[in-house]
Design a protein around this motif. Structure first.
Motif, mmCIF file in Angstrom:
data_model
loop_
_atom_site.group_PDB
_atom_site.id
_atom_site.type_symbol
_atom_site.label_atom_id
_atom_site.label_comp_id
_atom_site.label_asym_id
_atom_site.label_seq_id
_atom_site.Cartn_x
_atom_site.Cartn_y
_atom_site.Cartn_z
ATOM 1 N N ILE A 337 -8.442 -20.857 0.348
ATOM 2 C CA ILE A 337 -9.484 -21.107 -0.654
ATOM 3 C C ILE A 337 -9.517 -22.580 -1.035
ATOM 4 O O ILE A 337 -10.593 -23.170 -1.238
ATOM 5 N N SER A 338 -8.350 -23.215 -1.116
ATOM 6 C CA SER A 338 -8.311 -24.647 -1.437
ATOM 7 C C SER A 338 -8.995 -25.469 -0.347
ATOM 8 O O SER A 338 -9.751 -26.402 -0.637
ATOM 9 N N GLY A 341 -12.613 -25.033 -0.694
ATOM 10 C CA GLY A 341 -13.103 -25.828 -1.819
ATOM 11 C C GLY A 341 -13.260 -27.294 -1.462
ATOM 12 O O GLY A 341 -14.276 -27.934 -1.844
ATOM 13 N N THR A 345 -16.833 -29.209 -1.437
ATOM 14 C CA THR A 345 -17.021 -30.377 -2.294
ATOM 15 C C THR A 345 -17.493 -31.577 -1.481
ATOM 16 O O THR A 345 -18.428 -32.293 -1.880
ATOM 17 N N ASN A 423 -10.109 -17.382 -8.154
ATOM 18 C CA ASN A 423 -9.951 -18.690 -7.511
ATOM 19 C C ASN A 423 -11.145 -19.023 -6.618
ATOM 20 O O ASN A 423 -11.638 -20.158 -6.625
ATOM 21 N N VAL A 427 -13.863 -22.135 -7.163
ATOM 22 C CA VAL A 427 -14.205 -23.115 -6.125
ATOM 23 C C VAL A 427 -15.714 -23.167 -5.916
ATOM 24 O O VAL A 427 -16.320 -24.250 -5.815
#
Length: 453
Positions: A337-338, A341, A345, A423, A427
């Motif tokens: 997920i990070s 994200g 972005t 989470n 995001v």
């Protein structure tokens, strides 16, 4: 040939018996009619044979329904929703391109019937003692004959409105079927040469899945000029002829010149742990050092609070002692997920002039697919079964309270999945806020509802 036909008949009988027993099992648990169905229903041979005819119809309808869901949900539905302003020939080309990306590129890596583990294969080869070679030849004939028929029917139903004819659909499905047969031979040769079972290499399969799905669905977004190479490839008569001939050659080699004993035994070593408990216990013993290391590093802290009683306290202690095994899948998903994200972005900052929140609303349904891949259940249930349930199932009191165990696990898994959903929603919220120049947009409400639901 008579042996092959007898094996195919045995396979169908085994499928019918399994389905009928499942129908009896679940019918006995229905609120109203369950009390009229006794254990003797399992031994009613003549009645089960009559119900078996219904089971055959259900199996055939289930195969057609599966193909219809594939074509309808993955291919036809996105085209119907997001290509209103496209010309008819462009929509047909997009359909063929998506079909090529998913059914040819992705399936060529992720699907191999010979090296796939299944209960049916375990039961037929290990328990019924059917010769692996004879069984796999019957499986391949049955699999790809029904695959071609199901896919052809589903393609004519779902793509008929796009202008595809029955002959075109038959050629496309036939070429893809022959490609899949050729891939079966390639997977088997790879296993024989390097002992690699490609379908079990989840890392490689996941990367190929991401690349092929991106190639299939990026043309909808308009952010990148992705050529419809799949339609161009499948529109070449010479290539279709090559696929058909190579598939027939591979089929001949698979059916007449191949022994499957080593491949089948490699994937039926312990497919069903309840059917091969001794091998399962040996596997657990081999991993005992790793589990003991987990104990020494994870159980040094205080035990869970004592306000919990009974099985709830037992579950808390188990999670505490196996925190590394339990938290590993959760942490992997947080990393994924990070990464998502960061990519979103960067995309929002680079393509700020091309992104519009209103246009993003059309793709909100993809959140369901993303969350389906991110939810935890399979790995955690395996950990719980191997290290907690397996040693305790020998006690009758533990087996008697299976419903209570299920409720405890369900609440716990829902909590973990809701954290993952939160989470993911956070995001996506950052991405939407950047796209909307920091202004709140109603689009965020379905984002949070879908990820948490």
């Amino acid at each position: 040939m008579p042996e092959m036909l007898n094996t195919m008949v045995t396979m169908w009988q085994l499928q019918m018996a399994t389905l009928v027993n499942k129908l009896i099992f679940y019918s006995r648990r229905l609120p109203l009619i369950g009390r009229f169905i006794t254990e003797r229903a399992y031994g009613a041979v003549h009645a089960k044979r009559r119900v078996g005819r219904i089971a055959v119809v259900l199996i055939l309808l289930g195969g057609i329904a599966e193909s219809l869901l594939y074509f309808g949900v993955l291919l036809a539905l996105p085209i119907a929703l997001w290509t209103d302003d496209w010309a008819a020939d462009e929509r047909l080309a997009l359909f063929v391109h998506m079909y090529f990306c998913i059914s040819v590129l992705l399936a060529g890596v992720s699907s191999a019937r010979v090296l796939e583990a299944s209960k049916m294969k375990y039961t037929a080869v290990r328990l019924m003692r059917i010769a692996p070679t004879r069984y796999m030849r019957a499986v391949l004939i049955n699999r790809y004959a029904t695959f071609m028929v199901y896919q052809w029917i589903a393609m004519m139903i779902t793509a008929g409105s796009l202008g595809i004819s029955a002959i075109q659909a038959l050629l496309l499905v036939g070429a893809v079927t022959m490609w899949r047969i050729g891939c079966e031979l390639l997977h088997l040769r790879l296993f024989r040469k390097s002992q690699i079972i490609m379908v079990k290499k989840t890392g490689i399969v996941s990367v190929v899945m991401l690349i092929t799905l991106a190639a299939a669905y990026l043309p909808f977004t308009g952010l990148m000029d992705v050529p419809l190479f799949g339609a161009a490839v499948l529109d070449q008569p010479l290539l279709l002829a090559v696929l058909l001939l190579s598939g027939m050659t591979a089929g001949y080699v698979l059916l007449q010149r191949t022994n499957y004993t080593d491949a089948v035994r490699a994937v039926t070593s312990f497919d069903d742990p309840l059917l091969n408990m001794e091998r399962m216990l040996m596997d657990i013993q081999q991993k005992s050092l790793q589990v003991q290391a987990d104990y020494t590093s994870d159980s040094s802290g205080p035990l869970p609070v004592a306000d919990k009683r009974g099985y709830a306290y037992l579950h808390s202690v188990f999670v505490k002692r196996h925190s590394k095994l339990v938290n590993a899948p959760f942490q992997k998903r947080l990393v994924i997920i990070s990464v998502i994200g960061v990519l979103l972005t960067v995309s929002a900052l680079i393509f700020a002039d091309h992104l519009n929140v209103t246009q993003l609303e059309r793709y909100v349904s993809f959140i369901i697919l993303a969350k389906f891949q991110l939810t935890m259940g399979n790995q955690l249930c395996r950990v719980l079964f191997r290290h907690c349930d397996l040693p305790l199932l020998r006690y009758s009191f533990y087996r008697r309270d299976a419903a209570q165990h299920f409720r405890l696990r369900l609440r716990w898994l829902l909590g973990r999945n809701m954290l993952i959903g939160a989470n993911l929603a956070a995001v996506l919220t950052v991405f939407v806020l950047i796209t909307a120049d920091g202004r709140f947009h109603p689009f965020l409400l379905p984002v949070w509802l879908l990820t948490l639901a």
